[in-house]
Design an enzyme around this catalytic site. Sequence first.
Site, PDB file in Angstrom:
ATOM      1  N   SER A  48       0.812  -1.229   0.000  1.00  0.00           N
ATOM      2  CA  SER A  48       0.000   0.000   0.000  1.00  0.00           C
ATOM      3  C   SER A  48       0.847   1.283   0.000  1.00  0.00           C
ATOM      4  CB  SER A  48      -0.976  -0.014   1.178  1.00  0.00           C
ATOM      5  OG  SER A  48      -0.345  -0.407   2.378  1.00  0.00           O
ATOM      6  N   GLY A  71       0.281   1.642  15.091  1.00  0.00           N
ATOM      7  CA  GLY A  71      -0.590   2.267  14.101  1.00  0.00           C
ATOM      8  C   GLY A  71      -1.750   3.044  14.705  1.00  0.00           C
ATOM      9  N   ASP A 101      -4.890  -1.728   8.324  1.00  0.00           N
ATOM     10  CA  ASP A 101      -4.668  -3.075   7.776  1.00  0.00           C
ATOM     11  C   ASP A 101      -3.811  -3.896   8.735  1.00  0.00           C
ATOM     12  OD1 ASP A 101      -4.433  -5.182   6.014  1.00  0.00           O
ATOM     13  OD2 ASP A 101      -2.975  -4.197   4.701  1.00  0.00           O
TER      14      ASP A 101
HETATM   15  C1  SAM Z   1      -1.085  -6.782   6.659  1.00  0.00           C
HETATM   16  S1  SAM Z   1       0.497  -6.086   6.882  1.00  0.00           S
HETATM   17  C2  SAM Z   1       0.378  -4.540   6.055  1.00  0.00           C
HETATM   18  C3  SAM Z   1       0.244  -4.581   4.587  1.00  0.00           C
HETATM   19  C4  SAM Z   1       0.183  -3.246   3.924  1.00  0.00           C
HETATM   20  N1  SAM Z   1      -0.835  -2.387   4.515  1.00  0.00           N
HETATM   21  C5  SAM Z   1      -0.116  -3.394   2.450  1.00  0.00           C
HETATM   22  O1  SAM Z   1      -1.295  -3.348   2.054  1.00  0.00           O
HETATM   23  O2  SAM Z   1       0.845  -3.527   1.689  1.00  0.00           O
HETATM   24  C6  SAM Z   1       0.480  -5.597   8.561  1.00  0.00           C
HETATM   25  C7  SAM Z   1       1.750  -4.917   9.055  1.00  0.00           C
HETATM   26  O3  SAM Z   1       1.478  -4.353  10.334  1.00  0.00           O
HETATM   27  C8  SAM Z   1       2.658  -4.412  11.114  1.00  0.00           C
HETATM   28  N2  SAM Z   1       2.236  -4.244  12.519  1.00  0.00           N
HETATM   29  C9  SAM Z   1       1.895  -5.185  13.433  1.00  0.00           C
HETATM   30  N3  SAM Z   1       1.464  -4.605  14.561  1.00  0.00           N
HETATM   31  C10 SAM Z   1       1.519  -3.276  14.361  1.00  0.00           C
HETATM   32  C11 SAM Z   1       1.156  -2.142  15.150  1.00  0.00           C
HETATM   33  N4  SAM Z   1       0.649  -2.270  16.386  1.00  0.00           N
HETATM   34  N5  SAM Z   1       1.321  -0.923  14.609  1.00  0.00           N
HETATM   35  C12 SAM Z   1       1.825  -0.759  13.359  1.00  0.00           C
HETATM   36  N6  SAM Z   1       2.185  -1.785  12.575  1.00  0.00           N
HETATM   37  C13 SAM Z   1       2.014  -3.031  13.060  1.00  0.00           C
HETATM   38  C14 SAM Z   1       3.262  -5.742  10.762  1.00  0.00           C
HETATM   39  O4  SAM Z   1       4.651  -5.754  11.050  1.00  0.00           O
HETATM   40  C15 SAM Z   1       2.942  -5.820   9.251  1.00  0.00           C
HETATM   41  O5  SAM Z   1       4.026  -5.334   8.506  1.00  0.00           O
END
Ligand code: SAM
Length: 276
Positions: free
Chosen positions: A97, A141, A161
């Site tokens: 994204s 996030g 996400d």
């Molecule tokens: C589903 S992936 C994201 C994919 C991305 N949005 C895309 O569409 O290309 C989720 C990501 O959230 C990160 N993550 C996990 N917990 C998190 C948090 N509390 N805050 C921010 N990022 C987090 C993970 O390391 C991972 O890289």
Amino acid sequence: MNYRHAYHAGNFADVVKHALMVRILLYLMRKDAPLRFIDTHAGIGRYDLSSEEAQRTGEWRGGIGLLAEASLSPASAELLKPYLDLALAEPMRYPGSPMIAQKLLRAQDRMSLCELHPHDERRLVKAVGRDPRMKVLAMDGYQGLRASVPPPERRGLVLIDPPYEQRDEFETLALELERAWTKWPTGTYAIWYPLKATPEVDAFRACLSQGKIRRVLCLELLIDDVQSEGPLKGTGLIVINPPFVFEAEARQLLPELARIMAQGRAQHRISWLAGE
Ligand SMILES: C[S@@+](CC[C@H](N)C(=O)[O-])C[C@H]1O[C@@H](n2cnc3c(N)ncnc32)[C@H](O)[C@@H]1O
């Protein structure tokens, strides 16, 4: 934090999420006024489809792999072209994204990207490069979301996400979403969730349909019968304040994406959980 998106990049769920995200951003870009893209769980930005992780699951073959070869109706081909141009720009690379937004957005637009995993955050910083429009935040996030809304631009898209590793992720999400919406009720929000036959998914939908947030559109696509366990068969996207043309575009795209990526009995559903 065990989730690694590298295993899943470019799968059917990414295709639906990113294709719809591009339609939202394109609509927001119809006006010259700047916009803000906030990506609360950004990932590493760019994925190597020949990597060990991607090859081990092969999920991308059932997503962007199928779409790249598919014959599309003229209406869907036109709607998907901007997404496919970005998704297929580099052989065996799939943009996440942040890279999709970076390529699509204009000089006047801004992007705030949160990534909590230190390794992924470093890779994201590298993928983004020197781009004054983009800020990578090594933070949770939801904390990032709280700090970022309302953005100075007062228009834009928040993509939420998360990896759904926490047992209470849906509850946290519902709470943080209402908090953000209260501060910025005119923003557009897109929330991805794994569509499984679980009480948590039902409770999340029910919470949104009974809550105070208005204009909540729910889009769901199944590539086979929904399950509670095992490999993901369904993908959901909640869109709050969707652009005017978005529902019609989604009604054109979802049946065709379901047909192309079907592994069994594919279905889709589009419904309003809350109106005006
Ligand atoms: C589903 S992936 C994201 C994919 C991305 N949005 C895309 O569409 O290309 C989720 C990501 O959230 C990160 N993550 C996990 N917990 C998190 C948090 N509390 N805050 C921010 N990022 C987090 C993970 O390391 C991972 O890289």
